[in-house]
Design a protein around this motif. Structure first.
Motif, PDB file in Angstrom:
ATOM      1  N   ASP A  17       0.834  -1.206   0.000  1.00 35.62           N
ATOM      2  CA  ASP A  17       0.000   0.000   0.000  1.00 35.62           C
ATOM      3  C   ASP A  17       0.864   1.251   0.000  1.00 35.62           C
ATOM      4  OD1 ASP A  17      -2.505   1.569   0.387  1.00 35.62           O
ATOM      5  OD2 ASP A  17      -1.565   2.022   2.312  1.00 35.62           O
ATOM      6  N   GLY A  21      -0.284   2.306  -3.499  1.00 37.07           N
ATOM      7  CA  GLY A  21      -1.640   2.814  -3.335  1.00 37.07           C
ATOM      8  C   GLY A  21      -2.643   1.892  -3.995  1.00 37.07           C
ATOM      9  N   ASP A  22      -3.741   2.453  -4.485  1.00 36.64           N
ATOM     10  CA  ASP A  22      -4.792   1.662  -5.131  1.00 36.64           C
ATOM     11  C   ASP A  22      -4.850   1.972  -6.618  1.00 36.64           C
ATOM     12  OD1 ASP A  22      -5.693   0.333  -2.830  1.00 36.64           O
ATOM     13  OD2 ASP A  22      -6.912   2.052  -2.258  1.00 36.64           O
ATOM     14  N   HIS A  24      -6.271   2.262 -10.135  1.00 39.97           N
ATOM     15  CA  HIS A  24      -7.694   2.309 -10.497  1.00 39.97           C
ATOM     16  C   HIS A  24      -8.095   1.165 -11.432  1.00 39.97           C
ATOM     17  CE1 HIS A  24      -8.392   6.074  -8.443  1.00 39.97           C
ATOM     18  NE2 HIS A  24      -7.365   6.625  -9.052  1.00 39.97           N
ATOM     19  N   HIS A  28     -11.329  -3.943  -6.939  1.00 44.48           N
ATOM     20  CA  HIS A  28     -11.122  -3.559  -5.543  1.00 44.48           C
ATOM     21  C   HIS A  28     -12.311  -4.002  -4.692  1.00 44.48           C
ATOM     22  CE1 HIS A  28     -10.112  -1.152  -2.038  1.00 44.48           C
ATOM     23  NE2 HIS A  28      -8.951  -0.878  -2.595  1.00 44.48           N
ATOM     24  N   GLN A  99      -5.311  -4.110  -0.182  1.00 48.07           N
ATOM     25  CA  GLN A  99      -6.422  -3.334  -0.716  1.00 48.07           C
ATOM     26  C   GLN A  99      -7.303  -2.709   0.360  1.00 48.07           C
ATOM     27  OE1 GLN A  99      -8.087  -6.365  -3.459  1.00 48.07           O
ATOM     28  NE2 GLN A  99      -7.472  -4.982  -5.100  1.00 48.07           N
ATOM     29  N   ALA A 102      -5.432   2.258   3.193  1.00 45.79           N
ATOM     30  CA  ALA A 102      -5.580   3.416   2.290  1.00 45.79           C
ATOM     31  C   ALA A 102      -4.633   4.564   2.619  1.00 45.79           C
ATOM     32  CB  ALA A 102      -7.024   3.912   2.330  1.00 45.79           C
ATOM     33  N   ARG A 104      -1.587   5.323   1.352  1.00 45.27           N
ATOM     34  CA  ARG A 104      -1.026   5.957   0.160  1.00 45.27           C
ATOM     35  C   ARG A 104      -2.109   6.710  -0.619  1.00 45.27           C
ATOM     36  NH1 ARG A 104       3.427   5.402  -3.398  1.00 45.27           N
ATOM     37  NH2 ARG A 104       3.114   6.996  -4.991  1.00 45.27           N
ATOM     38  N   SER A 105      -3.281   6.115  -0.751  1.00 49.96           N
ATOM     39  CA  SER A 105      -4.363   6.781  -1.483  1.00 49.96           C
ATOM     40  C   SER A 105      -4.799   8.061  -0.785  1.00 49.96           C
ATOM     41  CB  SER A 105      -5.559   5.836  -1.635  1.00 49.96           C
ATOM     42  OG  SER A 105      -5.227   4.756  -2.464  1.00 49.96           O
ATOM     43  N   ASP A 108      -2.162  10.582  -1.563  1.00 51.43           N
ATOM     44  CA  ASP A 108      -2.190  11.011  -2.968  1.00 51.43           C
ATOM     45  C   ASP A 108      -3.356  11.947  -3.250  1.00 51.43           C
ATOM     46  OD1 ASP A 108       0.054   9.503  -3.416  1.00 51.43           O
ATOM     47  OD2 ASP A 108      -0.977   7.875  -4.464  1.00 51.43           O
ATOM     48  N   GLU A 109      -4.540  11.610  -2.747  1.00 50.06           N
ATOM     49  CA  GLU A 109      -5.723  12.431  -3.020  1.00 50.06           C
ATOM     50  C   GLU A 109      -5.643  13.786  -2.332  1.00 50.06           C
ATOM     51  OE1 GLU A 109      -8.095  11.696  -5.266  1.00 50.06           O
ATOM     52  OE2 GLU A 109      -6.785   9.984  -5.695  1.00 50.06           O
ATOM     53  N   LYS A 112      -3.217  16.140  -4.114  1.00 50.14           N
ATOM     54  CA  LYS A 112      -3.822  16.774  -5.291  1.00 50.14           C
ATOM     55  C   LYS A 112      -4.431  18.123  -4.915  1.00 50.14           C
ATOM     56  CE  LYS A 112      -4.990  12.493  -7.770  1.00 50.14           C
ATOM     57  NZ  LYS A 112      -6.112  11.632  -8.248  1.00 50.14           N
TER      58      LYS A 112
END
Length: 324
Positions: A17, A21-22, A24, A28, A99, A102, A104-105, A108-109, A112
Motif C-alpha cells: 500500500d 496505493g490503489d 484504479h 477492488h 487493498q 488506504a 497511500r491513497s 495522494d488524493e 492533489k
C-alpha cells in the motif's frame, strides 16, 4: 493459516500500500462493497413500508446482508485458495490486506488538493477537495479548502488506515473485510438527511460501535507520533484531551483533535452540507491560520502514527510469535 503467516501477509500488504496505493485498473473489494450496497438499497426500500419503522428495518437488512455477503466472500476466497496451495492463500490474504489499507491513497488524493492550491486556481482546488470531503465546497476560500483536506487526512487516519490495521491484525482479511463493509455502508448511507435518516441509521450506529476503540487508539498514536514527526507533541496531548469529543459523532474528533494540536491550528467549525449550514464546535486553538502546507504536514503525522500502529499491532506480535 498460522498467526505468523497472517502477520507477515499484513506486513507485506502494508508495504504494498505504501508503495503503490490503489491502482484504479485493479478490481477492488471496497468498490465491490459499494456496488453491493447500491444494488441492495432499491429492492430493500421496495420490500418494506415507506415509513420510519419500515426504513429502519430495511436498513438493518442492508447491514446484515452487506456485512454477511462481504465477509463470507472473503472467507470462501481464502478457503478455496488454501485448497489449491497454502502459498496461494498467503498471496490472497496479502492482496486483501493491501487493498483494505488506504494510507497511500489518502496521501495522494490530499496532495492533489495541495498542488491545486499551489499551482492552480481556487476552483481547481475546490474540485479536488470535493473528491474527498462530504461538505459543500463551492463557498470555500483557500483556507477553507486547505482545512477541509487536513481534516480529511486526520479523520481518515483512523477509519482508513489505523482501524483496518487493527482489525486485520486481530482477525486477518475476513475481519478486515467485515470492518470495511461496515465503514463503507456508513460512508454511503449513514447521513442524517431526508433520504437516509432512518434507512442508514443501523449502518451509522454499527460504525460508531466498531470504531469506538480504534478511533481512541488512533488519536493516542497521533499524539505519540507528533514530537518524533517534528510537531508540537505537548499541544497535541492538550487538544486531544480537551477537544476529542467536539463532534456529533463519538469517534470523529479524536484524530482531528490530535492533529489540530500537533499542527497548532484550529479545525472543524460550521460548514455547509447539502446547501444547509451545519453548526459545529471548533477543534484546537487558532495559534496560526491553516495553510496549504498543513496538508503535507498532516500526511507526515498520519504516516508517523501509522508506523507506530504497525509496530504495535503487527511488529510486536510478530516478534513474539517468532521467539516463543
Amino acid at each position: 493459516m498460522t498467526l505468523t503467516m497472517r502477520l507477515f501477509s499484513l506486513l507485506l500488504g502494508f508495504c504494498l500500500d505504501l508503495l503503490f496505493g490503489d491502482p484504479h485498473w485493479m478490481p477492488h473489494p471496497v468498490r465491490a462493497m459499494g456496488a453491493l450496497i447500491a444494488g441492495l438499497e432499491r429492492p430493500l426500500r421496495a420490500v418494506f413500508p415507506k415509513t420510519a419503522k419500515g426504513e429502519l428495518i430495511a436498513g438493518v437488512f442492508l447491514v446484515v446482508l452487506t456485512a454477511g455477503i462481504s465477509t463470507a466472500a472473503a472467507v470462501l476466497l481464502l478457503w478455496l485458495c488454501a485448497q489449491i496451495h497454502p502459498w496461494l492463500a498467503f498471496a490472497a490474504e496479502t492482496l486483501l490486506c493491501y487493498q483494505l489499507l488506504a494510507a497511500r491513497s489518502l496521501r495522494d488524493e490530499s496532495v492533489k488538493v495541495y498542488k491545486a492550491l499551489r499551482d492552480g486556481t481556487l476552483d481547481d482546488a475546490r474540485k479536488a477537495v470535493s473528491m474527498i470531503v462530504g461538505r459543500d465546497t463551492d463557498r470555500l476560500d483557500e483556507t477553507g479548502v486547505a482545512k477541509a483536506a487536513v481534516e480529511t487526512v486526520a479523520e481518515n487516519a483512523s477509519d482508513g488506515v489505523i482501524a483496518p490495521l487493527l482489525f486485520l491484525a486481530i482477525g486477518g482479511a475476513p475481519l478486515g473485510v467485515l470492518y470495511k463493509s461496515i465503514n463503507t455502508m456508513d460512508s454511503m448511507v449513514g447521513y442524517k438527511n431526508d433520504q437516509y435518516l432512518y434507512f442508514g441509521r443501523a449502518a451509522a450506529k454499527l460504525d460508531d460501535v466498531v470504531n469506538f476503540i480504534p478511533a481512541r487508539l488512533a488519536g493516542i498514536l497521533l499524539c505519540l507520533a507528533a514530537r518524533p514527526a517534528g510537531f508540537d507533541g505537548r499541544n497535541a496531548w492538550k487538544i486531544f484531551w480537551r477537544d476529542r469529543k467536539n463532534h456529533k459523532s463519538p469517534n470523529s474528533a479524536h484524530t482531528e483533535a490530535a492533529a489540530a494540536g500537533a499542527l497548532d491550528v484550529q479545525l472543524a467549525g460550521s460548514n455547509y452540507y447539502f446547501g444547509k449550514l451545519v453548526v459545529k464546535p471548533t477543534i484546537g486553538d487558532p495559534l496560526r491560520p491553516v495553510e496549504p502546507a498543513d496538508i503535507l504536514r498532516c500526511n507526515r503525522l498520519m504516516y508517523a502514527g501509522t508506523f507506530l500502529a504497525m509496530v504495535l499491532f503487527c511488529g510486536l506480535p510478530l516478534v513474539l510469535s517468532l521467539t516463543l
